[in-house]
Design an enzyme around this catalytic site. Structure first.
Site, PDB file in Angstrom:
ATOM      1  N   ASN A   7      17.494  10.575   8.864  1.00 13.29           N
ATOM      2  CA  ASN A   7      18.905   9.797   8.613  1.00 13.29           C
ATOM      3  C   ASN A   7      19.137  10.309   7.119  1.00 13.29           C
ATOM      4  OD1 ASN A   7      20.993   7.893   8.348  1.00 13.29           O
ATOM      5  ND2 ASN A   7      19.688   6.360   8.985  1.00 13.29           N
ATOM      6  N   ARG A  98      20.432  11.858  12.824  1.00 17.47           N
ATOM      7  CA  ARG A  98      21.507  10.715  13.094  1.00 17.47           C
ATOM      8  C   ARG A  98      22.884  11.335  12.575  1.00 17.47           C
ATOM      9  NH1 ARG A  98      23.131   5.564   9.408  1.00 17.47           N
ATOM     10  NH2 ARG A  98      24.714   4.712  11.148  1.00 17.47           N
ATOM     11  N   HIS A 188      27.428   2.487  15.195  1.00 14.78           N
ATOM     12  CA  HIS A 188      25.881   1.983  15.601  1.00 14.78           C
ATOM     13  C   HIS A 188      25.578   2.012  16.788  1.00 14.78           C
ATOM     14  CE1 HIS A 188      26.194  -1.441  12.006  1.00 14.78           C
ATOM     15  NE2 HIS A 188      25.456  -0.493  11.766  1.00 14.78           N
ATOM     16  N   ARG A 249      31.675  -4.464   3.135  1.00 16.36           N
ATOM     17  CA  ARG A 249      32.902  -4.172   3.898  1.00 16.36           C
ATOM     18  C   ARG A 249      33.856  -5.039   4.116  1.00 16.36           C
ATOM     19  NH1 ARG A 249      29.793  -0.129   7.798  1.00 16.36           N
ATOM     20  NH2 ARG A 249      29.137   1.191   6.176  1.00 16.36           N
ATOM     21  N   GLY A 340      18.819  -6.334  10.004  1.00 18.16           N
ATOM     22  CA  GLY A 340      18.148  -6.945   8.982  1.00 18.16           C
ATOM     23  C   GLY A 340      18.346  -8.233   9.102  1.00 18.16           C
ATOM     24  N   ASN A 344      15.874 -11.471  11.052  1.00 19.46           N
ATOM     25  CA  ASN A 344      15.008 -12.114  10.040  1.00 19.46           C
ATOM     26  C   ASN A 344      15.591 -13.504   9.698  1.00 19.46           C
ATOM     27  OD1 ASN A 344      12.975 -10.200   9.330  1.00 19.46           O
ATOM     28  ND2 ASN A 344      14.637  -8.768   8.803  1.00 19.46           N
ATOM     29  N   GLU A 395      16.245   2.668  15.873  1.00 17.63           N
ATOM     30  CA  GLU A 395      17.405   3.837  16.113  1.00 17.63           C
ATOM     31  C   GLU A 395      16.333   5.205  16.304  1.00 17.63           C
ATOM     32  OE1 GLU A 395      19.454   1.558  13.490  1.00 17.63           O
ATOM     33  OE2 GLU A 395      21.216   2.918  13.933  1.00 17.63           O
TER      34      GLU A 395
HETATM   35  P1  ADP Z   1      20.963  -1.404   6.869  1.00 16.95           P
HETATM   36  O1  ADP Z   1      22.425  -1.713   7.640  1.00 16.95           O
HETATM   37  O2  ADP Z   1      21.367  -1.018   5.380  1.00 16.95           O
HETATM   38  O3  ADP Z   1      19.948  -0.866   7.861  1.00 16.95           O
HETATM   39  P2  ADP Z   1      19.434  -3.797   7.355  1.00 16.95           P
HETATM   40  O4  ADP Z   1      19.431  -3.672   8.747  1.00 16.95           O
HETATM   41  O5  ADP Z   1      18.134  -3.328   6.623  1.00 16.95           O
HETATM   42  O6  ADP Z   1      20.365  -2.849   6.843  1.00 16.95           O
HETATM   43  O7  ADP Z   1      19.665  -5.226   6.937  1.00 16.95           O
HETATM   44  C1  ADP Z   1      19.920  -5.498   5.524  1.00 16.95           C
HETATM   45  C2  ADP Z   1      20.521  -7.121   5.498  1.00 16.95           C
HETATM   46  O8  ADP Z   1      19.297  -7.897   6.077  1.00 16.95           O
HETATM   47  C3  ADP Z   1      20.468  -7.378   4.231  1.00 16.95           C
HETATM   48  O9  ADP Z   1      21.658  -8.593   3.768  1.00 16.95           O
HETATM   49  C4  ADP Z   1      19.449  -8.350   3.910  1.00 16.95           C
HETATM   50  O10 ADP Z   1      19.462  -9.373   2.937  1.00 16.95           O
HETATM   51  C5  ADP Z   1      19.164  -8.937   5.179  1.00 16.95           C
HETATM   52  N1  ADP Z   1      17.940  -9.667   5.380  1.00 16.95           N
HETATM   53  C6  ADP Z   1      16.678  -9.121   5.434  1.00 16.95           C
HETATM   54  N2  ADP Z   1      15.679  -9.970   5.616  1.00 16.95           N
HETATM   55  C7  ADP Z   1      16.347 -11.132   5.580  1.00 16.95           C
HETATM   56  C8  ADP Z   1      15.976 -12.752   5.827  1.00 16.95           C
HETATM   57  N3  ADP Z   1      14.727 -12.940   5.798  1.00 16.95           N
HETATM   58  N4  ADP Z   1      17.003 -13.574   5.767  1.00 16.95           N
HETATM   59  C9  ADP Z   1      18.194 -13.147   5.675  1.00 16.95           C
HETATM   60  N5  ADP Z   1      18.791 -11.940   5.468  1.00 16.95           N
HETATM   61  C10 ADP Z   1      17.681 -11.057   5.481  1.00 16.95           C
END
Ligand code: ADP
Length: 413
Positions: A7, A98, A188, A249, A340, A344, A395
């Site tokens: 990627n 990707r 996505h 964005r 993310g 989470n 992915e």
């Molecule tokens: P990308 O789109 O770059 O792959 P990710 O899917 O890794 O990004 O998501 C990143 C986002 O997830 C960031 O805004 C990060 O702060 C958020 N994030 C990761 N862990 C947590 C958490 N425990 N609580 C809230 N937000 C989280």
């Protein structure tokens, strides 16, 4: 078959080495052999590598370009000290890439031959921020591994090729679609497709029975309405700028704002667009950061007003998309959170689901708060008509599986 999944971004490269084949796919026992990333390519790069389930190790080293980055990875994978159970370059049997934009032509993953390569070059004008880097990754992998190793492109747009006209046509003069292919493509797709696949597996549903809204909430964020297993609407459009509010964005906005800001600030339109891509969203509204976790901390610890506003806006917009997709599909069986933030943050999930009991959506707080850090599971409460799921997206796994299928002439699902 050992498949290197790449990627590639403008100055970064993420990879995984995955061992899979037809039987492994059928039984979900693909093996993740190694993973890592190289950031800040072009300067003193930050390199993070790990074999199987080892703890990641980080080093720094000057990495000139993407070809040097691929070379570095392959040298590490085949070295004795990596702990990765391959020793020769020949043991990397295919590469899955990707590729962000597949245009209207590529509605599924495909082997990159000369004809495909030329078509991908032609698509650069549709995705100037992403496709050139993806193509650089293909060139680099071919240079390092040789022309005999198949390279497969897996497109972010492909899953959305089933969008009906009513969801992909913009309400602008039709000739712009005919002349320039200005339409909604959606992105996505590999993530939404994986989530839908995993939901089917977890709920024992068939493809046709899959009627869900998937919410991929990461730095980039998008929602997808999936009916009869197919993407029927999605929030990103001509580019990944449309739709939900994201880390940096803007998501949806009145297009008249572009010219207005351009005139007021003396900026070229292209610079205003860059501002909407890189300085807006959570970052732009909070003035602090585009990172949701940091914003949640800031809002909790310092009661920062604009951090709270950014979080409110983010959740409100997801909720509106969710409502519109449930209207578009005459309901759904489940809502699935990923990315993310989606994977989470119980508090963001709770806010999105709050006040939707009239739609039959009820979250269970205890179950919700237990789902984080890669956990997969349901958090709908008693009496909820819709199931609520967290399904960590994968992915890379889908890219590896598609690569195996393409290389072996197996049917693509
Ligand atoms: P990308 O789109 O770059 O792959 P990710 O899917 O890794 O990004 O998501 C990143 C986002 O997830 C960031 O805004 C990060 O702060 C958020 N994030 C990761 N862990 C947590 C958490 N425990 N609580 C809230 N937000 C989280």
């Amino acid at each position: 078959m050992n498949i290197l999944v790449l990627n590639v971004g403008s100055s970064s490269l993420k990879f995984q080495l995955i061992d899979t084949d037809g039987a492994a796919i059928a039984e979900s026992r693909d093996r993740r052999i190694a993973r890592g990333q190289i950031e800040r390519i072009g300067g003193e790069a930050i390199i993070t590598l790990s074999a199987a389930n080892d703890r990641p190790r980080t080093t720094t080293e000057a990495i000139r370009d993407h070809a040097s980055a691929v070379e570095y990875i392959v040298r590490w994978l085949t070295s004795a000290e990596s702990g990765v159970p391959i020793t020769t370059i020949g043991e990397i049997q295919a590469v899955g890439h990707r590729v962000v934009h597949g245009g209207e032509r590529f509605n599924q993953s495909t082997l990159v031959d000369d004809d495909v390569w030329n078509a991908l070059e032609g698509l650069i004008e549709l995705a100037p921020l992403h496709n050139p880097h993806n193509l650089r990754g293909i060139t680099a992998a071919r240079a390092v591994l040789g022309p005999g190793v198949p390279q497969v492109a897996v497109f972010d747009t492909a899953f959305h090729h089933t969008l009906p006209e009513s969801s992909y046509i913009y309400a602008i003069p039709y000739q712009f679609y005919r002349r320039y292919k200005v339409r909604r493509y959606g992105f996505h797709g590999t993530s939404h497709r994986y989530i839908a696949y995993r939901y089917r597996q977890l709920t024992q549903r068939t493809y046709d029975q899959t009627k869900i809204v998937t919410l991929h909430l990461g730095n980039g964020a998008s929602a997808c309405a999936i009916d009869g297993g197919k993407s029927v609407d999605t929030s990103m459009g001509f580019t990944p700028l449309e739709g939900l509010m994201m880390g940096t964005r803007s998501g949806d906005l009145d297009p008249a704002i572009l010219d207005f800001i351009s005139a007021k600030e003396g900026l070229a339109l292209r610079d205003v667009e860059a501002l909407l891509n890189k300085q807006s969203g959570l970052l732009g509204v909070s003035g602090l950061t585009g990172d949701m976790r940091e914003l949640l901390d800031e809002a909790a610890e310092n009661e920062d007003r604009r951090a709270k506003l950014a979080i409110d806006l983010f959740c409100y917009r997801v909720k509106k998309y969710l409502g519109s997709y449930l209207a578009a599909m005459n309901g759904a069986d489940a809502i699935v959170f990923a990315g993310g933030i989606g994977e989470n943050s119980p508090s963001i999930r709770e806010r999105i689901c709050a006040g939707l009991d009239w739609l039959g959506i009820r979250a269970d707080q205890t179950k919700n708060s237990g789902l984080r850090g890669g956990a997969e599971g349901r958090f709908d409460g008693d009496g909820s008509r819709l199931q609520l799921w967290v399904i960590p997206t994968d992915e890379e796994l889908l890219i590896a599986r598609d690569t195996w299928r393409v290389v072996n002439g197996a049917e693509l699902p």
